[in-house]
Each structure stands twice: as structure tokens, then as C-alpha cells.
Design a protein around this motif. Structure first.
Motif, short mmCIF file in Angstrom:
data_model
loop_
_atom_site.label_atom_id
_atom_site.label_comp_id
_atom_site.label_asym_id
_atom_site.label_seq_id
_atom_site.Cartn_x
_atom_site.Cartn_y
_atom_site.Cartn_z
N LEU A 30 1.20 -21.43 24.06
CA LEU A 30 0.70 -20.38 23.18
C LEU A 30 -0.70 -20.70 22.65
CD1 LEU A 30 3.86 -19.46 21.05
CD2 LEU A 30 2.79 -18.12 22.86
N MET A 31 -0.91 -21.96 22.28
CA MET A 31 -2.22 -22.33 21.75
C MET A 31 -3.32 -22.23 22.80
SD MET A 31 -1.85 -22.93 18.53
CE MET A 31 -0.69 -21.56 18.61
N ALA A 32 -2.96 -22.40 24.08
CA ALA A 32 -3.96 -22.31 25.15
C ALA A 32 -4.53 -20.91 25.29
CB ALA A 32 -3.35 -22.77 26.48
N ARG A 33 -3.85 -19.93 24.71
CA ARG A 33 -4.32 -18.55 24.76
C ARG A 33 -5.31 -18.23 23.62
NH1 ARG A 33 1.63 -15.70 25.78
NH2 ARG A 33 2.12 -16.83 27.72
N ARG A 34 -5.43 -19.17 22.70
CA ARG A 34 -6.33 -18.96 21.56
C ARG A 34 -7.74 -19.44 21.91
NH1 ARG A 34 -2.55 -16.47 20.93
NH2 ARG A 34 -1.11 -16.37 19.15
N LYS A 35 -8.71 -18.71 21.40
CA LYS A 35 -10.10 -19.02 21.72
C LYS A 35 -10.51 -20.40 21.25
CE LYS A 35 -14.79 -17.24 21.09
NZ LYS A 35 -15.64 -16.19 20.49
N PHE A 36 -9.92 -20.84 20.12
CA PHE A 36 -10.28 -22.15 19.57
C PHE A 36 -10.05 -23.26 20.59
CE2 PHE A 36 -9.03 -26.01 17.27
CZ PHE A 36 -10.17 -26.23 16.50
N PHE A 37 -8.92 -23.21 21.28
CA PHE A 37 -8.61 -24.23 22.29
C PHE A 37 -9.20 -23.86 23.65
CE2 PHE A 37 -5.28 -24.92 19.14
CZ PHE A 37 -5.29 -26.30 19.00
N ALA A 38 -9.04 -22.60 24.07
CA ALA A 38 -9.50 -22.21 25.41
C ALA A 38 -11.01 -22.29 25.54
CB ALA A 38 -9.02 -20.79 25.72
N GLY A 39 -11.73 -22.07 24.44
CA GLY A 39 -13.18 -22.12 24.48
C GLY A 39 -13.75 -23.52 24.36
N GLY A 40 -12.88 -24.50 24.15
CA GLY A 40 -13.35 -25.89 24.07
C GLY A 40 -14.10 -26.20 22.80
N HIS A 41 -13.59 -25.72 21.66
CA HIS A 41 -14.22 -26.03 20.38
C HIS A 41 -14.24 -27.55 20.18
CE1 HIS A 41 -14.91 -26.17 16.02
NE2 HIS A 41 -15.34 -24.90 16.13
N ARG A 42 -15.30 -28.03 19.54
CA ARG A 42 -15.47 -29.49 19.43
C ARG A 42 -14.39 -30.14 18.56
NH1 ARG A 42 -18.78 -31.39 15.07
NH2 ARG A 42 -19.26 -29.77 13.53
N TRP A 43 -13.68 -29.34 17.74
CA TRP A 43 -12.57 -29.90 16.95
C TRP A 43 -11.20 -29.60 17.56
CZ3 TRP A 43 -13.65 -33.43 13.57
CH2 TRP A 43 -14.89 -33.42 12.93
N SER A 44 -11.21 -29.05 18.75
CA SER A 44 -9.94 -28.70 19.39
C SER A 44 -9.29 -29.89 20.10
CB SER A 44 -10.14 -27.57 20.39
OG SER A 44 -10.94 -28.01 21.48
N GLY A 45 -10.08 -30.93 20.36
CA GLY A 45 -9.59 -32.03 21.18
C GLY A 45 -9.83 -31.81 22.65
N LEU A 46 -10.45 -30.68 22.99
CA LEU A 46 -10.75 -30.34 24.38
C LEU A 46 -12.24 -30.08 24.54
CD1 LEU A 46 -7.71 -27.95 24.91
CD2 LEU A 46 -7.92 -30.29 25.76
N ASP A 47 -13.04 -30.78 23.80
CA ASP A 47 -14.49 -30.62 23.84
C ASP A 47 -15.01 -30.99 25.23
OD1 ASP A 47 -17.15 -30.41 23.31
OD2 ASP A 47 -17.26 -32.23 22.10
N PRO A 48 -15.74 -30.09 25.90
CA PRO A 48 -16.23 -30.38 27.25
C PRO A 48 -17.08 -31.65 27.33
CG PRO A 48 -16.50 -28.06 26.74
CD PRO A 48 -16.08 -28.73 25.48
#
Length: 594
Positions: A553-571
Motif C-alpha cells: 500500500l505504501m508503494a502506491r504513495r508518492k512519498f515512497f514511490a517518488g523516492g523522497h529523501r526521508w522515505s528510505g528509498l532515496d535514489p
């Protein structure tokens, strides 16, 4: 080019809400059951709640100087364990200390007095024929019991349990004027019952003229020899209301008559002259309390004997059934005390018998426990009884909880620093796991007698690391997929099969270790193994039904899918080029055919 296959990926991520709803319903249902049962806290073991500690010391019997050995001590521990479990006491510890002592720890919240009476009753169990019985002491029952009819039913008695339902046995070869003993209860809740008869399968006939051999008394005919005279004199002087005389009675060789005492009702004693041992308690293979369908609301005790005991029991009951009362009674002697003396209605074949009378359920269960677990290979004396204070365990628990809180705080801090936004998924999963663990432990207390002790708390703390490790495995698989150039939603689904295998293998190893530890250990260590196994199973449930669906579910949110620097998925930190979310290119206005 062929269109990409959507079946597997689409199906796995289409309805994660169902899994979340399922685990939420389970938590609500378990919590509701916890409050409905009234057990809102886990049951505590002896080290946390306090309790009673009993020290039993083995003593050498005459003629058996080498009886105290490791084999007999281990057998005694096993029988005491079963005896305590028969009382419904859980988390009780029974273990040897040195070469001669056995320590029995009974946690608070159980009937420690009843447990002490039955666990501390450590002498061997014997069946002896009754020669004489009469009241003894100031508050004694009448010497001559009320008369019964030829069917063996007893008249109402002033005793504790004999005033409701009279026993209805088979016809006995006795005169109608023969008195019939009445049912009563001992101070330990063990009933003294009305009749001992054959189990319905097979049904022997107790009617007809007995054979000449059956008329022989099971005990030696009194003679003028000095030993018999001394025994008769001791019986005449015996006052069972005197604790000193009561303690001295009941002792003697198996092949010789003895005198003994039995408590018919609270502080109401009878004295017995008993013949030689007819059957040894070790020859009972099974005894259980069952509802007596012929006696409304009553209970009875059914016994099974081994092959040797069956032959002895047939011989003795054949002789007893032809005798007038009270010589047709069988005394069950435990710890030098008569705990029951039922009548024999007829010869009992097949190694099956039942003791029936005015039993309550508790009385029948207590007597069946004594018959099942009463025969110990050694004789013990109660060396000490101490009350265990929970203060020391409370201090250790306080220190353990502090250590656990520090460890949990370090885990959370690591997750926040390294995984940032993903850490909230891990923390939520830890909270769900903790809630399930607490509720299930609270419910297991009344359900199976599970008690939370210090090692069990240690097992729960260790489980924090196992659960956090599962989250880390899955998060790292997702990040690896992103490093290979995939967007977040496909990465979550492609990472799951590999992460799932790793998590299952890791949890299987942990559960196997817990299972082996539970089987090969005893006492408190079993609490650690049980808790570790339980939390390992809950880790699988939480990861499958909460962590994975929530991350989908969280992968559908822009915060995580967009790679926000506080998401833990920062490019930048993952070494890939943004954006993580791939945009759809517009289709050409005039596509050309290939």
C-alpha cells in the motif's frame, strides 16, 4: 513485442487491504476474548509471582540400603511431575537437588495446600484387607455403621459426603443384617467410599454360594502368639485423634498385619486393623474419575490393573466378597494412612474395577490422582516448606525489562537512521507482534496453564531481534530491486518471493531450535523455549499478513514511490538515477505497422 504478463504481479498486489483487515479482525477477536474471560494479564510463574517451595528428602527403608539411586530418583521426579499436573498446577518445578533431595516449586495462584498434601504424600500405595474398623478419638464416628440392605445400598450417614446418594452395588453374599460403611471425605478431599465392584465389562456374579476356598479369611486367624497379642493391644490403645499416635501407626512389613488411621471427615478419625498387603499400588496402570450414570450427579473412580495385579486382585476380592462387614472391605493405604476403604461386592475379574459411592467430582479426581500417581519407588520425608517471595524475581524482571527496552530503543534508532520512512512500517509491525504476543499469552494462562517466568520474558526479548531481522531482509531485497533499475511497485512484488524464502528458512531454524529445547529440557527453560517458538510463529504471521501488505500500500504513495529523501528509498543513497516512478510516454499519433 508481446504484451507483458500481468497475472502474477497484478494478483499479488491488487488486494493487500484484505490481509490487513484479516489480521485486524484477529487482533480484535482475541482482545475481546481476553476481556470476556476476565484474564487481562499473563499468568506469572513462581519467580515473578511467588509461591511455595517444598524440599523432600529420600530415606532408606529397612532391607533396602541401596534403593536411593539416580534411576529411582528420576522415576520419583517423573511421578511427582505427573501428580502435580494431575492437579492442574502449571509451571511447577520438580527437580532433584544432590543425591537425596527433590525440590518442588509450586507457583502462587494455585491450591498450594492441596498440592502439598498430594505431592508430599510420598509413601508407597498398597491395598490391604480390613480386619477391624471403629471410631477413634473424642469426635469419632459411631463404631457400628448404619445397617444396609442386601443390595449393598447404604443408609444416610452423618459424614460429609454420604448423605445424598447411597451406592447401589451388586448383590453380596452377606446377611441382610450386615452393616454397610458409608461414604465420607478425608481432610485432603479424598473420599472414603461405599463399594468396590467390578467394572461393567466384564460383570462377575456375586450371588450364589461361595466356594470353600472363598470363605477363608484374607488375614491370619488371630492366635495366642505374642505378636498377635501385641498388635491387638496396640489397636485397642490407638487414639487416632492424637497426632503422635497417628504418626506412629500404619507402619509394618508388607506380609504382616498392621494398625492404621483414616480420616473419615474433617477431624473425625477411625482406626483400622489391616491384614497383609494384597495388591501393590505399582500394579495399577490407570485410574480416572468418571461420571456415575447410575447415581445422578455422582462420580466414581475406575481402575485398571496390569496382568500380575489382576490375578492378585481377583484372588483377594474373591475372598473378601464372602466375608461379613467390615471384613469385606479393602483399605487403600497411602503414606501410612487409610485414604479409602470400599466394600467388595463380588469377585472382580479382568483387571478392571470401580469405586463408587457419594463422590463429588473433586473427591473422585483427587482419589484417582492418588491411585494413578501414588506409588513412588522411594519413601520421602518433608524436610522443609518455604514461601518464595517474588521480590527477587521482580527485581530481575525490572532489570530484564530495562535491558529489553534499551535493546528495543537501539533497534528503533537504527531503523530510523538507516531506513527512515520504511522504519515506521517496521515499528508498526513490531507493535502488532507485541499486541498479539501479549493477548495470546494472557489467553494461554487459563487455557493450558501457561505461566510467564523470567526465561519466558527472555525469550520474548530475543524474539524482537528475530522479528526485526525479517523486516530488514525484505527491505534490503526491495532496495536491491530498485538498484537494478525497477520502479518501487514492481520492486516490492519481485523482492517478496526471495525475501519470503529467506524469512521462512530463518524462522524454521529458530522454531526447530525452540522445539528441541522444549522437548529435552524441564522447568523454567521450557518457558523460554515455548515463548521463543510462539513469537517465531507470530513473526511469520505478522510479516505475511501485515508487513508485506502494508508495504504494498505504501508503494502506491508518492512519498515512497517518488523516492523522497526521508522515505528510505532515496535514489542518491541507493546509487540509481531518479525518478523512481516511471512516467508513461504518450502513444504515437500514427503508429506504423512492423
Amino acid at each position: 513485442m508481446a504484451a507483458p504478463k500481468k497475472g502474477r504481479s497484478a494478483s499479488t498486489q491488487s488486494k493487500p487491504g484484505r490481509a490487513l483487515a484479516l489480521i485486524l479482525i484477529a487482533i480484535v477477536a482475541l482482545t475481546g476474548g481476553m476481556f470476556a474471560s476476565g484474564h487481562t494479564k499473563p499468568r506469572l510463574g513462581i519467580d515473578l509471582a511467588g509461591g511455595t517451595s517444598i524440599t523432600l528428602t529420600a530415606i532408606n527403608e529397612p532391607g533396602q540400603p541401596n534403593a536411593i539411586n539416580k534411576t529411582n530418583m528420576d522415576t520419583a521426579v517423573e511421578i511427582m511431575n505427573r501428580r502435580v499436573n494431575g492437579l492442574g498446577v502449571s509451571e511447577a518445578e520438580v527437580q532433584t537437588q544432590g543425591n537425596e533431595n527433590i525440590i518442588v516449586n509450586i507457583p502462587k495462584g494455585t491450591d498450594s495446600e492441596e498440592a502439598r498434601d498430594q505431592v508430599g504424600t510420598t509413601a508407597k500405595l498398597y491395598f490391604r484387607p480390613v480386619v477391624k474398623v471403629e471410631g477413634s478419638g473424642a469426635a469419632a464416628l459411631p463404631t457400628t455403621p448404619p445397617s444396609g440392605d442386601a443390595s449393598g445400598s447404604a443408609s444416610p450417614s452423618p459424614s460429609k459426603s454420604g448423605d445424598k446418594n447411597a451406592d447401589k452395588g451388586t448383590d453380596k453374599a452377606t446377611s441382610p443384617e450386615s452393616p454397610s460403611p458409608t461414604g465420607s471425605a478425608t481432610s485432603q478431599g479424598r473420599a472414603v467410599t461405599d463399594a468396590l465392584k467390578a467394572d461393567p465389562t466384564p460383570t462377575p456374579s456375586g450371588s450364589g454360594s461361595p466356594k470353600a476356598s472363598d470363605k477363608a479369611s484374607p488375614t491370619p486367624t488371630p492366635s495366642a502368639d505374642k505378636a498377635t497379642q501385641d498388635l491387638e493391644a496396640a489397636y485397642a490403645k490407638l487414639d487416632c485423634s492424637d497426632p503422635k499416635q497417628r504418626a506412629a501407626a500404619g507402619k509394618g512389613k508388607n506380609d504382616q498385619p498392621i494398625i492404621a488411621c483414616g480420616e473419615e471427615a474433617p477431624k473425625v478419625w477411625s482406626k483400622f486393623l489391616l491384614g497383609p498387603v494384597g495388591v501393590d499400588g505399582t500394579e495399577i496402570t490407570k485410574a480416572q474419575a468418571i461420571l456415575d450414570t447410575q447415581n445422578a450427579g455422582g462420580w466414581k473412580v475406575v481402575m485398571d490393573f496390569d496382568s500380575q495385579g489382576s490375578k492378585k486382585f481377583l484372588d483377594v476380592t474373591t475372598k473378601l466378597s464372602s466375608q461379613p462387614s467390615p471384613q469385606n472391605q479393602f483399605a487403600i493405604v497411602l503414606d501410612d494412612e487409610v485414604v479409602s476403604h470400599p466394600e467388595v461386592n463380588g469377585p472382580i475379574t479382568g483387571g478392571k474395577a470401580e469405586i463408587s459411592g457419594s463422590f463429588t467430582q473433586e473427591e473422585a479426581q483427587n482419589l484417582s490422582n492418588m491411585l494413578s500417581y501414588g506409588a513412588l519407588p522411594l519413601t520421602f520425608k518433608e524436610s522443609s516448606v518455604t514461601t518464595v517471595d517474588a521480590a527477587l524475581g521482580g527485581e530481575q524482571l525490572h532489570a530484564g525489562l530495562i535491558a529489553g527496552a534499551i535493546g528495543l530503543a537501539l533497534v528503533v534508532l537504527y531503523l530510523l537512521v538507516y531506513y527512515r520512512g520504511l522504519s515506521f512500517i517496521a515499528i508498526a509491525s513490531l507493535l502488532v507482534s507485541a499486541a498479539l504476543t501479549y493477548v495470546i499469552m494472557s489467553l494461554l494462562g487459563p487455557a493450558i496453564g501457561f505461566a510467564l517466568n523470567l526465561p519466558a520474558v527472555c525469550g520474548a526479548i530475543v524474539a524482537i531481534g528475530i522479528t526485526a531481522d525479517s523486516f530488514i531482509v525484505y527491505f534490503e531485497r526491495v532496495r536491491d530491486e530498485i538498484r537494478e533499475g525497477r520502479t518501487l511497485r514492481p520492486a516490492v512484488e519481485r523482492a517478496w518471493p526471495r525475501a519470503r524464502r529467506t524469512i521462512l528458512v530463518s524462522d524454521f531454524v529458530s522454531f526447530l531450535a525452540a522445539a528441541v529445547l522444549f522437548v529435552v529440557t524441564v522447568g523454567k527453560v521450557q518457558g523460554f523455549a515455548f515463548t521463543l517458538g510462539l513469537t517465531t510463529l507470530l513473526d511469520v504471521v505478522v510479516v505475511f499478513f501485515f508487513t508485506k501488505p502494508l508495504l504494498t500500500l505504501m508503494a502506491r504513495r508518492k512519498f515512497f514511490a517518488g523516492g523522497h529523501r526521508w522515505s528510505g528509498l532515496d535514489p542518491k543513497s541507493l546509487g540509481v538515477q531518479p525518478p523512481l516512478r516511471r512516467t508513461r510516454r504518450p502513444a504515437p499519433a500514427d503508429p506504423k505497422e512492423a
